[in-house]
Design a protein around this motif. Structure first.
Motif, short mmCIF file in Angstrom:
data_model
loop_
_atom_site.label_atom_id
_atom_site.label_comp_id
_atom_site.label_asym_id
_atom_site.label_seq_id
_atom_site.Cartn_x
_atom_site.Cartn_y
_atom_site.Cartn_z
N ALA A 81 0.83 -1.21 0.00
CA ALA A 81 0.00 0.00 0.00
C ALA A 81 0.87 1.26 0.00
O ALA A 81 0.55 2.23 -0.70
CB ALA A 81 -0.94 0.00 1.21
N THR A 82 1.95 1.26 0.76
CA THR A 82 2.83 2.43 0.79
C THR A 82 3.50 2.63 -0.57
O THR A 82 3.59 3.77 -1.07
CB THR A 82 3.90 2.27 1.87
N VAL A 83 3.95 1.55 -1.18
CA VAL A 83 4.55 1.65 -2.51
C VAL A 83 3.53 2.15 -3.52
O VAL A 83 3.85 2.93 -4.41
CB VAL A 83 5.13 0.28 -2.94
N ALA A 84 2.29 1.71 -3.38
CA ALA A 84 1.23 2.18 -4.28
C ALA A 84 1.04 3.69 -4.13
O ALA A 84 0.86 4.41 -5.13
CB ALA A 84 -0.07 1.45 -3.99
N THR A 85 1.08 4.18 -2.90
CA THR A 85 0.94 5.62 -2.67
C THR A 85 2.10 6.38 -3.31
O THR A 85 1.91 7.43 -3.94
CB THR A 85 0.88 5.93 -1.17
N LEU A 86 3.31 5.87 -3.15
CA LEU A 86 4.47 6.49 -3.80
C LEU A 86 4.32 6.47 -5.31
O LEU A 86 4.66 7.45 -6.00
CB LEU A 86 5.74 5.74 -3.41
N THR A 87 3.80 5.38 -5.84
CA THR A 87 3.61 5.26 -7.29
C THR A 87 2.62 6.29 -7.79
O THR A 87 2.80 6.87 -8.86
CB THR A 87 3.14 3.84 -7.64
N GLY A 88 1.56 6.53 -7.01
CA GLY A 88 0.59 7.54 -7.40
C GLY A 88 1.23 8.91 -7.53
O GLY A 88 0.94 9.67 -8.46
N GLY A 89 2.13 9.24 -6.60
CA GLY A 89 2.84 10.51 -6.68
C GLY A 89 3.82 10.53 -7.84
O GLY A 89 3.95 11.54 -8.54
N PHE A 90 4.51 9.42 -8.05
CA PHE A 90 5.49 9.32 -9.13
C PHE A 90 4.84 9.50 -10.50
O PHE A 90 5.37 10.19 -11.38
CB PHE A 90 6.19 7.97 -9.05
N LEU A 91 3.67 8.89 -10.69
CA LEU A 91 3.01 8.93 -11.98
C LEU A 91 2.20 10.20 -12.21
O LEU A 91 2.15 10.72 -13.33
CB LEU A 91 2.09 7.72 -12.14
N PHE A 92 1.54 10.70 -11.15
CA PHE A 92 0.56 11.76 -11.35
C PHE A 92 0.87 13.04 -10.59
O PHE A 92 0.07 13.98 -10.64
CB PHE A 92 -0.83 11.24 -10.94
N GLY A 93 2.01 13.10 -9.89
CA GLY A 93 2.36 14.30 -9.17
C GLY A 93 1.58 14.41 -7.86
O GLY A 93 0.73 13.58 -7.54
N VAL A 94 1.89 15.46 -7.10
CA VAL A 94 1.20 15.66 -5.83
C VAL A 94 -0.30 15.84 -6.07
O VAL A 94 -1.14 15.33 -5.32
CB VAL A 94 1.78 16.87 -5.07
#
Length: 244
Positions: A81-94
Motif C-alpha cells: 500500500a505504501t509503494v502504491a501511494t508512492l507510485t501515485g505521486g510518481f506517476l501523477f504528481g502531488v
C-alpha cells in the motif's frame, strides 16, 4: 401462518455473507508470502520507464488501472500500500496524485468494512452489547464519539490500517461516518507520501531509496498531531461536562 426458511437455507445464507471476508483474509495471507517482491519499491524502480510511457500514451486508462490496482491492494490487504501511494505521486504528481491515492484507499477500506460488517459485524456488535462489561462500555463510548474516534484512528496510525477498517465494522459504525472519516483522516499522510513519490525521479537517478521517515519529522508530524488534538477535542469537552 408464518413461513420459516429451512435451517439449511439460513446456514447457507450466513456462509455466503461470511465468504467475502474469508476470501479477503485468505488473499491477505497468500499475498504476504507471494506478492511482497512484486509490490515493492525495487519493482517500481525496475518498471518506472514502462509505467511512465504508458501514462503518457494513455493517461485516462493509466489513472483507472492504477486506482483499480490500489483498491485491490487495500481491499485484499495485500502488501504494497505504501509503494502504491508512492507510485501515485510518481506517476501523477502531488495533484491529482494525492486525490487519486486517497479516493482509491477509501474505496478499498470501505470494501473491507462492508465485507466484515456483512459477515460478522452485526453479530459481533450485538454480542458485545448484550454481554456488557468493558467491551460494551468501549462500544458505547465509540458510538457516542464516533466522528472523533474514527478520525483519530486515521490521523494517528497507532492502529494498523486493516484493523482500523475492522473495528468500526464490529462495533456497528455507520457506513457514512466510516467513509467520510476515512477519506478525511488519511488526507494528511496521503499527501505527505504522495509528495515523496512525486520526487522519486531524483531518487531513482541517485540510486537511492525514498526516506519514508519524513512523516515523523517535526514539520510534518506536528501539524498532524494538531489535527488529531482537534479531533479529540469534542471527546475532552464531553468528559469535562460529565465531570462537572
Amino acid at each position: 401462518m408464518v413461513d420459516r426458511a429451512p435451517p439449511n437455507s439460513v446456514s447457507k445464507a450466513g456462509l455466503l455473507r461470511k465468504l467475502p471476508f474469508v476470501l479477503i483474509l485468505a488473499a491477505a495471507v497468500l499475498g504476504a508470502f507471494t506478492l511482497r517482491e512484486h509490490l515493492s519499491f525495487a519493482a517500481l524502480a525496475e518498471n518506472r520507464d514502462a509505467l511512465l510511457a504508458y501514462r503518457d500514451a494513455h493517461f485516462g486508462l493509466a489513472v483507472l488501472a492504477f486506482m483499480l490496482g490500489y483498491v485491490v491492494i487495500v481491499a485484499l490487504s495485500l502488501p504494497g500500500a505504501t509503494v502504491a501511494t508512492l507510485t501515485g505521486g510518481f506517476l501523477f504528481g502531488v495533484f491529482p496524485g494525492a486525490l487519486i491515492n486517497v479516493v482509491a484507499a477509501t474505496i478499498g477500506a470501505v470494501a473491507v468494512f462492508l465485507a466484515a460488517r456483512a459477515g460478522f459485524g452485526q453479530g459481533v456488535a450485538s454480542r458485545i452489547e448484550a454481554g456488557g462489561g468493558a467491551a460494551a462500555r468501549l462500544q458505547a463510548g465509540l458510538r457516542e464519539n464516533e466522528w472523533s474516534v474514527l478520525l483519530l484512528m486515521r490521523l494517528v496510525p497507532a492502529v494498523p490500517f486493516f484493523l482500523a477498517n475492522l473495528i468500526p465494522a464490529f462495533v456497528g459504525t455507520s457506513l457514512w461516518r466510516f467513509a467520510v472519516t476515512t477519506f478525511v483522516g488519511i488526507i494528511p499522510g496521503g499527501v505527505v507520501y504522495t509528495s515523496v513519490g512525486a520526487g522519486l525521479g531524483e531518487v531513482f537517478a541517485r540510486g537511492e531509496t525514498p526516506d519514508l521517515g519524513i512523516i515523523f519529522t517535526a514539520p510534518v508530524l506536528l501539524p498532524i498531531l494538531g489535527l488529531a488534538a482537534l479531533a479529540a477535542l469534542p471527546i475532552a469537552l464531553k468528559a469535562l461536562r460529565k465531570g462537572t
